[in-house]
Design an enzyme around this catalytic site. Structure first.
Site, PDB file in Angstrom:
ATOM      1  N   SER A   1      -0.615   0.094  10.294  1.00  0.00           N
ATOM      2  CA  SER A   1      -1.897  -0.135  10.284  1.00  0.00           C
ATOM      3  C   SER A   1      -2.567   0.663  11.275  1.00  0.00           C
ATOM      4  O   SER A   1      -2.013   0.547  12.393  1.00  0.00           O
ATOM      5  CB  SER A   1      -2.470  -1.340  10.064  1.00  0.00           C
TER       6      SER A   1
ATOM      7  N   GLU B   1       4.346   0.657  -2.680  1.00  0.00           N
ATOM      8  CA  GLU B   1       3.183   0.462  -3.520  1.00  0.00           C
ATOM      9  C   GLU B   1       2.759   1.747  -4.361  1.00  0.00           C
ATOM     10  O   GLU B   1       2.198   1.623  -5.423  1.00  0.00           O
ATOM     11  CB  GLU B   1       1.870   0.343  -2.419  1.00  0.00           C
TER      12      GLU B   1
ATOM     13  N   LYS C   1       1.083  -4.784  11.875  1.00  0.00           N
ATOM     14  CA  LYS C   1       1.362  -4.474  10.181  1.00  0.00           C
ATOM     15  C   LYS C   1       2.664  -3.808  10.036  1.00  0.00           C
ATOM     16  O   LYS C   1       2.917  -2.913  10.881  1.00  0.00           O
ATOM     17  CB  LYS C   1       0.465  -3.965   9.690  1.00  0.00           C
TER      18      LYS C   1
ATOM     19  N   HIS D   1       6.779 -17.373 -13.912  1.00  0.00           N
ATOM     20  CA  HIS D   1       5.331 -17.473 -13.951  1.00  0.00           C
ATOM     21  C   HIS D   1       5.098 -17.560 -12.108  1.00  0.00           C
ATOM     22  O   HIS D   1       4.241 -17.979 -11.730  1.00  0.00           O
ATOM     23  CB  HIS D   1       4.891 -18.939 -14.139  1.00  0.00           C
TER      24      HIS D   1
END
Ligand code: ARG
Length: 494
Positions: A274, A287, A280, A153
């Site tokens: 970024s 992804e 970043k 979970h």
């Protein structure tokens, strides 16, 4: 160039219709297979006395030249098959070149070439899967005993080790390998000789082309051979499942590279910046593996939906099974390549994994089990008592070893009606992550000895899978070499 097929028409296809029906873009991928398939077919035609030696020599020579050039271009062709026949006729004339397509149809021809290409692409993917497994196993060896939290979970569940976690992916990938190899068996069958759908009056030898093209067997029933594309769905399903594993691995790495987890650092080579936030370091390649998994699922659905309402026989709809399968192959191959790079350059933050293993009551089950084994409580009593200890710690913002002896006795009496003798030493011993790992004794657990055993068994399994793969690869290479040698012998025959 004028179509070689349009004898019953007065006019050529309209421009918009021509590009609409054309499969040339997706046929680039089967050009070579189609040439080899045609060579094998025509050699068989000659051997069966259906065409003469001079015809065969001329056709094979023309095919050889097209193969060397390796280009599929020109206007007015609906597909690679029309291109090939038109080019051969252009080179050697219709009297001879016009014999090339005797006793076959584009219907058996296309699916022969597609199966040939798919089997090679499957083996390529299998290699990618095994290479990723190798990288994972190497990393697992290095971090076999590195304690880390395991999650259910997305909440801390039990303590495990990073090596053990990595082996879990190795095992899933080995099943992907098996699934792809099963798809390979379904793919590597020869439909050639089914002709349009109902066979031919020429005395062809279908077993001969099966052998010349390195197929494992012949797809016997001529209706089945041209109508069926279940092998495409099988391939796309196997790849979809593989992608689901790659996506899950990506998701773990994305999550664990956040500053909140900080378990790992993804190398610069696999991170994107970024445009505005200078701090970043985004895990964009991972992804995109996650995102493209969805596209692959779409391809699977495409290949199933496509055949759902078709009547038996070749229907032009079947042309559309090619782009989705190619997309599955390419997406999975590039995803495997990227993940391999990510894992081989991954930095592990041992200190953070260690710290995280010591917080969040990840060894609560281990404590409960100790209470059963050393204090004679039933498991439900032990669960209740540990739950009460966890609650007291959470309520008072303390660790278990900060609870006093008397306080622990009271908690025990209240929850299970007895003292349970919960001393500091007992708790420390029962809750320590490394000791807990050593006490786990079930097969497949992250006990360091068990992890070592699994590493060894996975290592030898990997070798066996590699040998199996190489046997298939070299069998295909051998049959292709033999086919080209036979073609050459005929071309140069006096
Ligand atoms: N381009 C077609 C395909 O990819 C080849 C078969 C065409 N057959 C036909 N009867 N029109 O499926």
């Amino acid at each position: 160039m004028k179509s070689v097929y349009r004898s019953r028409f007065k006019r050529e296809l309209a421009g918009a219709a021509a590009s609409f029906v054309s499969s040339l873009p997706e046929d680039r991928r089967i050009l070579d297979c189609d040439i080899l398939g045609t060579m094998a077919h025509d050699i068989m035609l000659y051997e069966r006395g259906i065409i003469g030696i001079e015809d065969l020599k001329a056709i094979l020579g023309a095919l050889q030249k097209i193969r060397e050039k390796g280009e599929l271009e020109g206007e007015g062709f609906e597909d690679v098959h029309e291109f090939l026949e038109a080019k051969v006729i252009e080179a050697v004339g219709a009297k001879t070149g016009g014999k090339m397509h005797t006793a076959r149809s584009r219907n058996d021809q296309v699916v022969t070439a597609v199966r040939m290409r798919a089997r090679a692409d499957i083996l390529g993917l299998c290699r990618g899967v095994l290479e990723l497994e190798k990288v994972l196993l190497k990393l697992a060896k290095k971090h076999a005993a590195q304690a880390m939290p395991l999650y259910t979970h997305t909440q801390g569940a039990q303590v495990g080790t990073f090596g053990h976690y990595l082996i879990s992916h190795v095992d899933a990938l080995s099943r992907d390998f098996e699934r792809l190899m099963r798809a390979y068996s379904a793919v590597n069958l020869n439909p050639l000789g089914a002709c349009a759908i109902g066979g031919t009056s020429f005395p062809i030898d279908r077993e001969r082309t099966t052998c010349l093209l390195g197929f494992d067997g012949t797809l016997e029933n001529s209706v089945d051979a041209v109508s069926s594309r279940d092998f495409v769905a099988e391939v796309n399903a196997a790849i979809s499942i593989l992608m689901s594993h790659l996506s899950r691995m990506s998701e773990d790495l994305i999550l664990w590279s956040t500053s909140e987890f900080d378990f790992i650092e993804i190398a610069d080579e696999y991170s994107s910046p970024s445009s505005v936030m200078p701090q970043k370091k985004n895990p964009c390649p991972l992804e995109l593996i996650r995102a493209r998994t969805g596209r692959v699922y779409g391809c699977l659905l495409d290949s199933l939906t496509l055949v759902k309402g078709l009547p038996t026989g070749y229907n032009r709809d079947l042309q559309e099974t090619k782009p989705s399968m190619w997309e599955c192959f390419d997406t999975a191959a590039s995803s495997l390549e990227v993940l391999k790079g990510v894992f081989s350059t991954l930095e592990i933050n041992r200190r953070r994994m260690e710290e995280a293993s010591r917080s969040g009551f990840l060894t609560a089950v281990d404590l409960a089990e100790q209470l059963v084994q050393k204090r004679g409580l039933s498991f439900r009593e032990a669960h209740k008592l540990v739950g009460a200890i966890v609650k007291r710690c959470a309520d008072t913002n303390r660790k278990p070893d900060e609870l006093g002896r008397e306080e622990l006795r009271k908690i025990a009496v209240r929850s299970v009606g007895e003292d349970a003798r919960l001393g500091k030493a007992f708790l420390k011993e029962a809750l320590d992550p490394l000791r807990c790992l050593r006490r786990r004794r079930s097969a497949g657990s992250p006990n360091p000895r068990e992890v070592q055993r699994m590493l060894l068994s996975r290592g030898s399994k990997l070798e066996r899978m590699e040998a199996r793969l190489e046997a298939c690869v070299s069998a295909l290479a051998k049959s292709e070499k033999a086919l080209l040698a036979a073609a050459k012998r005929y071309i140069t025959k006096e």
